[in-house]
Design a protein around this motif. Sequence first.
Motif, short mmCIF file in Angstrom:
data_model
loop_
_atom_site.label_atom_id
_atom_site.label_comp_id
_atom_site.label_asym_id
_atom_site.label_seq_id
_atom_site.Cartn_x
_atom_site.Cartn_y
_atom_site.Cartn_z
N GLN A 162 -23.04 -0.85 23.25
CA GLN A 162 -22.55 -0.84 21.86
C GLN A 162 -22.71 -2.23 21.23
N SER A 186 -11.65 11.61 21.75
CA SER A 186 -10.83 10.45 22.12
C SER A 186 -10.00 10.77 23.36
N TYR A 187 -9.82 9.78 24.21
CA TYR A 187 -9.04 10.01 25.43
C TYR A 187 -7.58 10.37 25.13
N THR A 189 -12.80 6.59 29.29
CA THR A 189 -13.77 5.74 28.60
C THR A 189 -15.09 5.78 29.38
N LEU A 190 -15.80 6.87 29.22
CA LEU A 190 -16.99 7.16 30.03
C LEU A 190 -18.08 6.10 29.90
N ASP A 226 -15.46 10.28 25.84
CA ASP A 226 -15.91 9.16 25.02
C ASP A 226 -16.02 9.63 23.58
N LYS A 227 -15.70 8.72 22.65
CA LYS A 227 -15.79 9.06 21.23
C LYS A 227 -17.20 8.85 20.70
N ASP A 245 -11.06 2.02 30.83
CA ASP A 245 -11.81 0.77 30.86
C ASP A 245 -12.05 0.43 29.38
N GLY A 298 -21.26 4.14 29.95
CA GLY A 298 -22.52 4.42 30.64
C GLY A 298 -22.32 5.27 31.87
N GLY A 299 -21.08 5.58 32.21
CA GLY A 299 -20.80 6.46 33.35
C GLY A 299 -20.73 5.75 34.69
N GLY A 300 -20.67 4.43 34.69
CA GLY A 300 -20.66 3.67 35.95
C GLY A 300 -19.47 4.01 36.83
N HIS A 301 -18.27 4.03 36.24
CA HIS A 301 -17.08 4.34 37.04
C HIS A 301 -17.06 5.83 37.42
N GLY A 332 -12.12 -1.03 25.34
CA GLY A 332 -13.02 -1.85 24.51
C GLY A 332 -14.40 -1.27 24.34
C1 LIG Z 1 -16.06 -0.61 28.36
S1 LIG Z 1 -16.83 0.88 27.93
C2 LIG Z 1 -16.63 1.86 29.39
C3 LIG Z 1 -17.69 1.60 30.41
C4 LIG Z 1 -17.68 2.54 31.59
N1 LIG Z 1 -16.48 2.39 32.38
C5 LIG Z 1 -18.90 2.35 32.46
O1 LIG Z 1 -18.75 2.04 33.64
O2 LIG Z 1 -20.02 2.50 31.95
C6 LIG Z 1 -15.65 1.61 26.85
C7 LIG Z 1 -16.07 2.95 26.29
O3 LIG Z 1 -14.89 3.57 25.81
C8 LIG Z 1 -15.20 4.26 24.63
N2 LIG Z 1 -13.93 4.42 23.89
C9 LIG Z 1 -13.22 3.48 23.25
N3 LIG Z 1 -12.10 4.01 22.74
C10 LIG Z 1 -12.11 5.32 23.08
C11 LIG Z 1 -11.22 6.41 22.87
N4 LIG Z 1 -10.09 6.28 22.17
N5 LIG Z 1 -11.53 7.61 23.38
C12 LIG Z 1 -12.69 7.79 24.09
N6 LIG Z 1 -13.57 6.80 24.31
C13 LIG Z 1 -13.29 5.58 23.82
C14 LIG Z 1 -16.23 3.42 23.94
O4 LIG Z 1 -17.00 4.21 23.07
C15 LIG Z 1 -17.04 2.90 25.15
O5 LIG Z 1 -18.14 3.75 25.41
#
Ligand SMILES: C[S@@+](CC[C@H](N)C(=O)[O-])C[C@H]1O[C@@H](n2cnc3c(N)ncnc32)[C@H](O)[C@@H]1O
Length: 330
Positions: free
Chosen positions: A133, A106-107, A51-52, A75-76, A126, A54-57, A128
Motif C-alpha cells: 500500500q 473490515s475486521y 489484517t490479511l 481485509d478492507k 497486524d 499479503g497473506g504472510g501470517h 496499519g
Molecule cells: C500490515 S498489513 C498486514 C500484513 C499481513 N499480516 C501480511 O503478513 O502480509 C495491514 C493490512 O490490514 C488491512 N486493514 C487495515 N485496517 C483494516 C480493517 N479495519 N479491516 C480489515 N483490514 C484492514 C490493510 O488494508 C492492510 O492490508
Amino acid sequence: MLRKKSTKRRRPTRKIDKSKLAEYDYHLPVMLEETIEFLDIKQKGIYVDGTLGGGGHTHEILQRLVAGGQVHAFDKDKAAIDHCHLRFSDELAKGDQSRLIIRHMSYEKACSIEEVRGKVQGILLDLGVSSRQLDDLGRGFSHRGNADLDMRFSGQGRSAEDIVHAASEDELVRIFYSYGEDPFAKAIARRICEKRRAIPLKTTFDLRTVIEESVPQGQIIKSMSRIFQALRIAVNDELRVLEETLQLSPELLAPGGRLVILSYHSLEDRIVKNVFKELSGKSLSNDSKNLSSGVPKLKILTNKPILPSYEETVGNPRARSAKLRVAERV
Ligand SMILES: C[S@@+](CC[C@H](N)C(=O)[O-])C[C@H]1O[C@@H](n2cnc3c(N)ncnc32)[C@H](O)[C@@H]1O
C-alpha cells in the motif's frame, strides 16, 4: 512454551530466508515466528487474521492446520484480497473443504459472524498499512509520490482530500496532534485553511507543499510522515475500529483462545495495553462497564510488549516500530 517476556530488543536469532523474499514481494511479515508461537496453533482450530494484507501470517497459520481447521481472513483492501485469492488459489479451490475463508470486509465485522462466535482459538491483528500500500504511490498513503489525496483502505467513505477540505481548523489540529503527535499541527492546519480558500488541495504533493511552507527546514521529513500517518488514521477511523474490536473480542474467543496484536505506533499500542488491562480487571477506570460480572475476560500474557529481534529490524526497517502484545481468553 511461551517466550520469556521482555521489552529488550532481542539479538539476532534468525536470518531472513532470502529464498522466501519473492513470496513476500507484497509485504514482508513482521515478527512472524513470535506471532505464530503465541497463537499456539491447534491443528483443527478456528483462527481470525483480521489484517490479511499479503497473506504472510495467514500462510503460516494454514501450514499448521489440518482439515477441519479454518482461517477467516479479513481485509478492507480489494488489492490485498485479489492478491490473496491468487496466492491461495489451490486452497480456495477446495470449496467447502477449504481451510481458508477470505472476507473482503473490515475486521470489526468478525464479531457478527455467528458461525465463529465463541469458537475462535486465535485472533491476529497486524495493524496499519502493508508495504504494497505504501509503495503503490497512486494510493496516496506516501508523500514520496504525487497522487490523489486518497488514503482509503476500502476506497469507500471520506478520502484524505475530503477531510483536508471539510474539517475545521480545530478539527485538523486535533487530527494532527492526536494521531500524528506533530508539534507543528497548528501551523500546518492554519496553512491548509488559508490555502484551501484559494485553491483545492487535491494531491499528496499539494499537502507536501503546505507542510514545507509551515515547518522549519530540518523538521519537514518527520512532519510529513506524521501528518500523512495522522490523516490515514482519520480517514480509516483506525483507532475507533481497533478499540471497539478489542472490546468485543472476548465474545469471539473460545476459552484459552489468544488475542495477538502487532502495533506500529504509540497510539495503537496504548489502546491495546489499556483494553487488555481493562478486560483483565487490572484497570480501575472502566471496570464497571466491561466487567459487570466482576469476572476478568482476558489474562495478559505479555506484561510488557515484545519487540522484534535486532536482526529482523536490520532486514526489515518496517519492523523497527513493531510491538507485540498478547492476551488469552479466560
Ligand atoms: C500490515 S498489513 C498486514 C500484513 C499481513 N499480516 C501480511 O503478513 O502480509 C495491514 C493490512 O490490514 C488491512 N486493514 C487495515 N485496517 C483494516 C480493517 N479495519 N479491516 C480489515 N483490514 C484492514 C490493510 O488494508 C492492510 O492490508
